[in-house]
Design a protein around this motif. Structure first.
Motif, PDB file in Angstrom:
ATOM      1  N   PRO A  64       0.843  -1.201   0.000  1.00 15.73           N
ATOM      2  CA  PRO A  64       0.000   0.000   0.000  1.00 15.73           C
ATOM      3  C   PRO A  64       0.881   1.255   0.000  1.00 15.73           C
ATOM      4  O   PRO A  64       1.804   1.383   0.801  1.00 15.73           O
ATOM      5  CB  PRO A  64      -0.803  -0.130   1.291  1.00 15.73           C
ATOM      6  N   VAL A  65       0.566   2.155  -0.919  1.00 20.53           N
ATOM      7  CA  VAL A  65       1.362   3.378  -1.043  1.00 20.53           C
ATOM      8  C   VAL A  65       1.322   4.191   0.246  1.00 20.53           C
ATOM      9  O   VAL A  65       2.322   4.766   0.685  1.00 20.53           O
ATOM     10  CB  VAL A  65       0.856   4.217  -2.232  1.00 20.53           C
ATOM     11  N   GLY A  66       0.158   4.213   0.887  1.00 24.04           N
ATOM     12  CA  GLY A  66      -0.015   5.041   2.070  1.00 24.04           C
ATOM     13  C   GLY A  66       0.862   4.657   3.247  1.00 24.04           C
ATOM     14  O   GLY A  66       1.065   5.465   4.161  1.00 24.04           O
ATOM     15  N   ASP A  67       1.410   3.435   3.248  1.00 23.20           N
ATOM     16  CA  ASP A  67       2.257   2.999   4.351  1.00 23.20           C
ATOM     17  C   ASP A  67       3.714   3.429   4.185  1.00 23.20           C
ATOM     18  O   ASP A  67       4.534   3.137   5.051  1.00 23.20           O
ATOM     19  CB  ASP A  67       2.192   1.479   4.495  1.00 23.20           C
ATOM     20  N   GLY A  68       4.004   4.071   3.056  1.00 25.19           N
ATOM     21  CA  GLY A  68       5.371   4.529   2.831  1.00 25.19           C
ATOM     22  C   GLY A  68       6.216   3.496   2.120  1.00 25.19           C
ATOM     23  O   GLY A  68       5.975   2.292   2.222  1.00 25.19           O
ATOM     24  N   TYR A  69       7.226   3.980   1.410  1.00 30.70           N
ATOM     25  CA  TYR A  69       8.041   3.093   0.579  1.00 30.70           C
ATOM     26  C   TYR A  69       9.084   2.324   1.382  1.00 30.70           C
ATOM     27  O   TYR A  69       9.669   1.356   0.884  1.00 30.70           O
ATOM     28  CB  TYR A  69       8.707   3.907  -0.540  1.00 30.70           C
ATOM     29  N   ALA A  70       9.335   2.715   2.598  1.00 35.90           N
ATOM     30  CA  ALA A  70      10.306   2.001   3.423  1.00 35.90           C
ATOM     31  C   ALA A  70       9.658   0.931   4.291  1.00 35.90           C
ATOM     32  O   ALA A  70      10.335   0.086   4.870  1.00 35.90           O
ATOM     33  CB  ALA A  70      11.068   2.986   4.311  1.00 35.90           C
ATOM     34  N   ASN A  71       8.334   0.940   4.370  1.00 35.51           N
ATOM     35  CA  ASN A  71       7.618  -0.001   5.237  1.00 35.51           C
ATOM     36  C   ASN A  71       7.167  -1.218   4.423  1.00 35.51           C
ATOM     37  O   ASN A  71       6.385  -1.093   3.479  1.00 35.51           O
ATOM     38  CB  ASN A  71       6.403   0.701   5.850  1.00 35.51           C
ATOM     39  N   GLN A  72       7.689  -2.384   4.796  1.00 34.96           N
ATOM     40  CA  GLN A  72       7.355  -3.615   4.082  1.00 34.96           C
ATOM     41  C   GLN A  72       6.361  -4.492   4.846  1.00 34.96           C
ATOM     42  O   GLN A  72       5.946  -5.532   4.341  1.00 34.96           O
ATOM     43  CB  GLN A  72       8.634  -4.427   3.837  1.00 34.96           C
TER      44      GLN A  72
END
Length: 283
Positions: A111-119
């Motif tokens: 999900p884009v909303g969780d940020g690109y560093a959060n997997q």
């Protein structure tokens, strides 16, 4: 980065004989009955095959278009969107039999909303496209929309002389929109994430458990015989598996087959759990 591609061709001589005999497609159907031999100098038969073979060829392009329409970008600024973070196994089945063939891919999406560093919120996703139709359904489109007089006028307006319309000539005769609408209506596309179908994750984990010796000398001693091959068909199958085992190389394993039993086993492990989930939700 180095790219290593391992081609495994599971194809025995005996299977080739059976496959070659069984994979010759039937001859294309003839033009509709009761038509004149020609329209303004254009052979009716030539017009028919130019159109019929174009319609048949569009089954491939429309299936690919439906499959690509489901592709998620790697980047998006839409906070409620999902993006592709990792490409997983993908499969292509191409057949001489119209309109048979399948495309599918597994991708890890986030999900884009969780940020690109959060997997932590990333999930495996399965997308596919295939026809729910038979050859006669495709030919019915050509029969329903064939108009020799209009087709001849179309070619004359474009300056195409009758002698140019050979067996190799292809044209939509201005019917692309109508044909695409009918073809698209017969395509079944699937877009499934592991949060609604755990089988998507199960398939990836099953594939990850498979051990594949990377030896050019053939299987090691003690390797069990391969599973029996699938019934002969016109399919050329390609399973592509990105292998993340080597952190310093880009490694792709490509497995090619024409109905080998080993390919069937790999596909059963990979998409069997997904199909079971689809079937259970359809009940």
């Amino acid at each position: 980065m180095t790219r290593l591609q391992i081609i495994l061709t599971a194809f025995t001589a005996s299977l080739f004989c059976n496959f070659a005999d069984a994979s010759v497609p039937p001859p294309p159907p003839p033009p509709p009955e009761g038509l004149p031999a020609a329209y303004d100098g254009y052979s009716t038969e030539s017009l028919w095959y130019a159109y019929l073979f174009w319609v048949r060829g569009e089954t491939v392009t429309r299936r690919e278009a439906a499959f690509e329409a489901l592709r998620l970008p790697g980047y998006s600024d839409d906070p409620v969107a999902w993006r592709t973070d990792l490409d997983g196994p993908s499969y292509t089945s191409i057949s001489w039999w119209i309109p048979h063939g399948t495309l599918f891919a597994f991708e890890e999406v986030c999900p884009v909303g969780d940020g690109y560093a959060n997997q932590e919120s990333c999930l495996w996703r399965y997308r596919s496209a295939a026809f729910d139709a038979r050859e006669r359904d495709i030919h019915a489109i050509a029969y329903d929309t064939f108009d020799g007089a209009a087709f001849a006028a179309h070619l004359a307006e474009q300056g195409v002389p009758p002698e140019a319309v050979t067996r190799a000539y292809r044209s939509d005769f201005g019917q692309a929109a109508r044909v695409h609408e009918r073809l698209d209506a017969m395509i079944v596309s699937r877009d499934i994430r592991a949060d609604s179908c755990p089988g998507v994750q199960d398939g990836i984990e099953a594939l990850a458990q498979i051990s594949l010796p990377l030896s050019p000398y053939g299987p090691p001693d003690g390797t069990p015989p391969p599973p029996p091959p699938a019934p002969p068909s016109g399919d050329t199958q390609t399973l592509t598996i990105p292998a993340g085992y080597f952190p310093d190389m880009d490694v792709t394993i490509t497995i090619e087959s024409n109905g080998a039993g080993s390919m069937r086993s790999l596909l059963d492990a990979l998409i069997g759990p997904v199909q079971a989930c689809i079937d259970s939700q359809a009940d």
